[in-house]
Design a protein around this motif. Structure first.
Motif: not given
Length: 723
Positions: A194-195, A200-206, A208-215, A234-236
């Motif tokens: 979250p920012e 509960y705040n906004t999440v904003n990323m590419s 690629r970053q989502l797949r590589e680091s977070y998923l 959060n938002t995706v």
């Protein structure tokens, strides 16, 4: 086990009955029995029909209570569909283990799995069927209170822990092993970014970053057979996860093939309205069901709107039937149609819960989770020394941490009691409260300190200062405790600080003032005993940080596997126009993988079996490690790589493997790793998951910073002339 014709059950259900299966209510809707309320609660206007036909219950436990609710439910449910009982069993049921961030610092998959198995057994005999765990969100911002629920900032390590927790909770067959519970991985997806570190705040990323680091950690849990997934708040990509069709249907269900139950987090369906993507409850319900959410937790959007949405043709009844079928399949997997009470047993409950063997596991895991951050020849203590135990946590049992809702402080020893069990030479003084201090407290502490050989300061955060909705902009210790530490420094006695907290802290005023610092986190039911064992040398600390400690909050996010810039700063260059701060270093105060021991280890002779790797061959990486001290110790040997020239920018280091090795005094061992081409892959510009030809650096050592360095070249035996 008799086969249940689930589709026939669904065909015989009314539209209202099917919609009710998608409703999860807290326990206070059932015969006045109160469950834990963890989010916003309002008058929902839930009818008696909905209560009698709902599919699952939240936050109820206790064998007698669960059996009573289930029995009453089955009297009125005309299809004989049993209730699912779900609860947050995050790091223990009654026997509370260290918080997950602490468990991460153990780097011990076997103990992590065992802790989940123990938690599952206690929860199961108390009537729980599903736990809302593991929480595998990758975290890089310690201001966020929920970092305590995760195992850290590294996707590889988080994935390994995700699998271990799922194995522990679920076992091999939920229908056969009724002392296990179904796991629910959360929060899908990227809730940990979250920012501003604000919950509960906004999440904003590419992507690629989502797949590589977070998923990857969620995927690892599902690959291990995790039965459920929980949506995140959060938002995706600008879309709240609970209504995100690409995330839930396209990625989770189609690409990954997940066909289990998807549940919203508390109130998340209705929160599509304040997010601004739904104008009313009906629109929120439509977006959630289209996204594939099967169970709505604690808001009535489905109940109030799905029937009308289906009858008006805005939602197909097929989507509803699919959701109901997934819920019924989980109930069947748990064996609830044959035995709706499952393992709930009031007699066995008394035997299993807080058993001596469970406490032993909790103590061992707490011992391995503590991280020694500093030690200038103060620890271990001698039992003959006169010890002044001072601080707000000296006699506090508030060491269980968030999500220990079934834990009991009455069954949790405090640090004073644990030290007294090993020595009589302990004088105690409170010194301060967590956030306030008085002159009388300081005077008492000074008197105790002057009469002692060594001062042990037990300081930290209230448990309520970490956890959900507990974001903090200032992550230093409260000023009252920093003042206490300064006062103790004036006594000119050795000071050992014990930290009780749920996040990496800004340790200025602690690390620089104390002679020794032990990070204990919230260590759980047996945490005080574990700390006492470490303080007196019965146990040699071996934990290593899985989340970096920042210099200040202004440096956040700071993490080991960051990208270089086009103007990287090496820490010493005088060039002004580099990516750096003017007032603090770029690197964290304490790096990922860091942790001291009562002994010392020397790494030597890093060797690679070849300086070239091909796609179908692996490289053996070897290193020798020697225990040069006088204590037997367990060292966590870490292997990192760096792709020196990528299709996209690559991290300066990436953890790829680790080993725990036990060494006697003066003993030397050779440690070997096998590195394959598959470990070098990542997401490219076109989102293909592959590796690059070219130079790679290898790092092996006791932390992400203290390493030996080598290198090799990857050759795939082909050249793409179009690149």
């Amino acid at each position: 086990m008799a086969q249940i014709d689930l589709k026939s059950i669904i065909q015989n259900m009314t539209l209202e009955e099917k919609v009710a299966q998608l409703m999860q209510l807290s326990g206070n809707f059932y015969y006045g029995l109160a469950g834990e309320i963890t989010g916003p609660f309002e008058e929902m206007g839930i009818s008696e029909f909905v209560v009698k036909n709902s599919g699952s219950v939240l936050g109820v436990s206790g064998a007698d209570t669960v059996r009573k609710i289930q029995a009453e439910h089955l009297k009125t449910n005309r299809h004989g569909i049993p209730l699912l009982f779900m609860a947050d069993i995050v790091h223990g049921f009654k026997t509370i283990f260290p918080i997950p961030l602490a468990v991460g610092c153990s780097w011990d998959m076997e103990l992590a799995e065992k802790s989940a198995e123990v938690a599952a057994s206690e929860a199961a005999v108390a009537g729980v069927h599903v736990t809302f765990a593991p929480m595998v969100d990758l975290v890089r911002d310690p201001r966020w209170g929920r970092v305590l629920e995760t195992t850290g900032e590294d996707s590889y390590l988080n994935s390994a822990f995700a699998k271990a927790f799922v194995r522990g909770f679920q076992g091999k067959d939920l229908a056969v092993d009724q002392m296990r519970v179904a796991a629910c991985v959360k929060h899908f997806a990227a809730y940990g970014a979250p920012e501003g570190g604000r919950d509960y705040n906004t999440v904003n990323m590419s992507e690629r970053q989502l797949r590589e680091s977070y998923l990857s950690a969620y995927k690892a849990a599902l690959d291990e057979g995790c039965e459920m997934v929980m949506t995140s708040f959060n938002t995706v990509d600008g879309i709240p996860a609970t209504g995100n069709k690409w995330l839930m249907r396209d990625l989770l269900r189609k690409e990954w093939g997940f066909d289990g139950v998807l549940i919203s987090d508390w109130g998340a369906v209705k929160e599509l309205i304040p997010h601004g993507v739904a104008g009313n409850e009906a629109e929120a319900a439509r977006k959630a069901i289209l996204a594939g959410v099967d169970i709505e937790m604690m808001t009535p959007c489905y109940i109030r709107s799905l029937k009308n949405l289906i009858e008006s043709g805005k939602v197909t009844e097929t989507l509803l039937d699919e959701a109901v079928l997934r819920i019924l399949k989980l109930k069947e997997k748990l064996g609830l149609f044959e035995n709706p009470y499952r393992a709930a047993d009031a007699v066995k409950e008394k035997e299993v819960i807080l058993s001596e063997s469970n406490r032993e596991v909790a103590c061992e895991l707490a011992e391995k989770s503590c991280v020694l951050l500093k030690n200038d020849n103060v620890l271990p203590l001698d039992k003959q020394q006169n010890i002044a135990l001072i601080g707000p946590f000296a006699q506090s049992s508030d060491i269980l941490g968030a999500w220990s809702w079934q834990g009991e402080v009455d069954n949790t020893a405090n640090l004073h009691e644990a030290l007294q069990a090993l020595t009589t030479n302990v004088t105690v003084a409170q010194g301060s409260h967590v956030e306030t201090i008085t002159d009388e407290q300081v005077t008492e502490a000074i008197e105790a300190a002057k009469a002692a050989d060594v001062i042990v300061l037990a300081v930290g955060e209230y448990a309520s200062m970490s956890g959900e909705a507990c974001s903090r902009a200032d992550i230093t210790l409260p000023e009252a405790q920093l003042h206490l530490i300064k006062q103790m420094k004036t006594i000119n006695k050795p000071i050992a600080v014990i930290l009780f907290n749920g996040r990496p802290l800004d340790l200025h005023g602690v690390l620089d003032e104390a002679d020794a610092v032990l990070e204990a986190w919230y260590p759980g039911t047996e945490g005080a005993s574990a700390i006492a064992n470490i303080l007196f040398g019965k146990v040699n600390p071996s934990g290593k940080l899985t989340m970096s400690f920042p210099h200040t909050a202004g440096q956040i996010p700071v993490y080991y596997n960051a990208y270089n810039t086009g103007r990287p700063y090496d820490g010493v260059s005088r060039d002004h126009y580099l990516s750096k701060y003017l007032d603090i270093p770029n690197k964290p105060l304490l790096p990922f993988g860091f942790g001291l021991s009562y002994t010392n280890y020397i790494y030597e002779n890093l060797r690679l079996s070849s300086d070239t790797m091909t796609a179908d061959e692996q490289i053996q990486v070897s290193v020798t490690i020697t225990n040069t001290g006088n204590y037997t110790g367990e060292e966590i040997v870490q292997l990192y790589i760096r792709d020196m020239t990528g299709d996209v920018v690559r991290p300066v280091k990436e953890l790829k493997d680790f080993q725990k090795v036990s060494l006697n005094p003066k003993e030397t061992k050779e440690i070997q790793f096998q590195l394959t081409e598959a470990q070098l892959r990542y997401y490219h510009q076109d989102m293909s998951f592959t590796s690059d030809e070219g130079l790679f650096e290898i790092y092996v050592g006791g932390s992400s910073e203290d390493v030996l360095t080598g290198g090799f070249t990857l050759k795939k035996m082909y050249t793409n002339l179009n690149d």
